[in-house]
Design an enzyme around this catalytic site. Structure first.
Site: not given
Length: 412
Positions: A153, A189, A191, A278
């Protein structure tokens, strides 16, 4: 039309695993001080998850099959190939000044609180990933892993989403400087891999593929099918925005409908992957429903694709994952074992010594087996799609937006 089911490459029984044999060594870049990337005891991204993973992998004999390489610390000049000097200076100051805040640069926020020696710890993660890239590009290792990496990120000018510096982007930048012509990055991931995408948005040499829970529901709120890359790099960005509640079958359906065809067409020199776990049903920060078994199936598929499309050159990083006892150590131990070319049986019992360590250090009960007891299977896209299903609409939207840009037919 919609009832064709295809078993994945990994079953809960583990007896019929198909995987490519490795023709070269695998390395893991690690030393215990990588756990100093630590936002504090109440932060979701506890470094204990890395410690527990390495301990579990060691007790199961996985690390016996992998060359261990010490992790260097990246220089400021290496970090500055991606990040603005102002961010580096701010992170350095933050690590010296308790209570430091620079909200414009994402420092001192709830997601990214400052901690002592923050720059050193973050530069260490970048250095570890750079060493994994060097191992693979030099040929010293065929596969190389930094499970502490995958901080996808971080933006050139600011920290974001638990990520201070973007180790993956720095590594890919170095690969390109060293002469790689095409690099593929696959991010699984939960995200969206927004930072890596941002850095290479205009670069047709880098194909970024992110499979994630839709930004309609989850941080960072980006990563939609129509985001396909900048001018001159159309089709170099691929986003699969999955509905909340997606489980093994749907996730694997999406993966196999999008990732293998694009990687085969792109034919990268190196495959780089980010393995945030996740997406698991027990993760507290997202809404997906994968099992460790489904995640393991994805790792097997990516390993095989590295051999198929990149002559085995595979750089592997960790990423998110906040169920630090039940999920992360098992998922990433499977990842390390697959990278070694010797996948673990899913039904394998976790070592009593490891479970005792978890009880002693965290007062928690560790899982007894390396499986969640699921048999990952998916309906292949070639059997047709259902336009009334959110999942299938999401897959179709990505294929429609991107496949023609690669000369591929978006229809099943």
């Amino acid at each position: 039309m919609f009832n064709s089911v295809r078993p994945s490459d990994a079953t809960a029984g583990g007896g019929n695993v198909r995987h490519m044999e490795c023709a070269g060594p695998t390395s893991v870049v690690f030393d215990p001080t990588l756990t100093e990337y630590d936002f504090g005891p109440t932060h979701p991204m506890s470094p204990i998850r890395v410690d527990l993973t390495m301990r579990l992998a060691e007790e199961l004999g996985v690390l016996d099959q992998i060359k261990r390489v010490d992790a260097p610390v990246a220089t400021d000049a290496q970090i500055a190939t991606v990040h603005e000097q102002g961010l580096i200076d701010a992170v350095t100051e933050a690590g010296r000044t308790p209570g430091f805040e620079d909200l414009a640069r994402g420092l001192g926020t709830e997601d990214d609180p400052v901690f002592a020696d923050m720059h050193l710890a973050s530069a260490h993660v970048v250095g570890a990933t750079l060493e994994a890239f060097r191992q693979v590009w030099s040929g010293e290792s065929m596969h190389s892993v930094n499970i502490a990496g995958g901080l996808h990120h971080a933006m050139p000018d600011r920290a974001s989403g638990f990520c201070i510096y973007n180790d993956v982007a720095v590594g890919i930048t170095q690969l390109l400087a060293d002469g790689a012509q095409r690099v593929a990055y696959v991010d699984i991931d939960v995200h969206h891999g927004d930072g890596v995408e941002k850095v290479f948005w205009d670069d047709p040499r880098v194909l970024t593929i992110s499979l994630h829970e839709t930004g309609q529901m989850l941080f960072p709120g980006t990563g939609f099918p129509t985001d396909t890359g900048g001018d001159g790099a159309e089709g170099s960005v691929v986003n699969v925005a999955l509905p909340p509640g997606t489980s093994d079958a749907g996730w694997l359906r999406a993966f196999h409908a999008v990732v293998p065809p694009l990687l085969r067409e792109f034919s990268p020199d190196v495959l780089v992957t980010q393995h945030g776990c996740d997406s698991h049903m027990n993760d507290p920060l997202a809404h997906m429903m994968l099992s460790v078994d489904g995640q393991r199936a994805a790792y097997l598929a990516l390993h095989d694709l590295a051999h198929e499309v990149a002559d085995g050159r595979w750089v592997v990083t960790g990423g998110g994952g906040y169920s630090v006892v039940d999920v992360v150590p098992r998922a990433w131990t499977h990842l390390l074992a697959i990278a070694s070319g010797r996948p673990l049986e899913p039904g394998l019992e976790t070592p009593p010594g490891w479970r005792a360590y978890v009880e002693e250090v965290l007062g928690a009960t560790a899982p007894h087996r390396m499986t969640d007891g699921r048999t990952p299977a998916y309906r292949d896209w070639s059997a047709g799609y259902d336009p009334d299903a959110w999942l299938d609409r999401a897959i179709h939207a990505t294929r429609t937006a991107v496949f023609p840009l690669h000369g591929l037919d978006p229809l099943p």
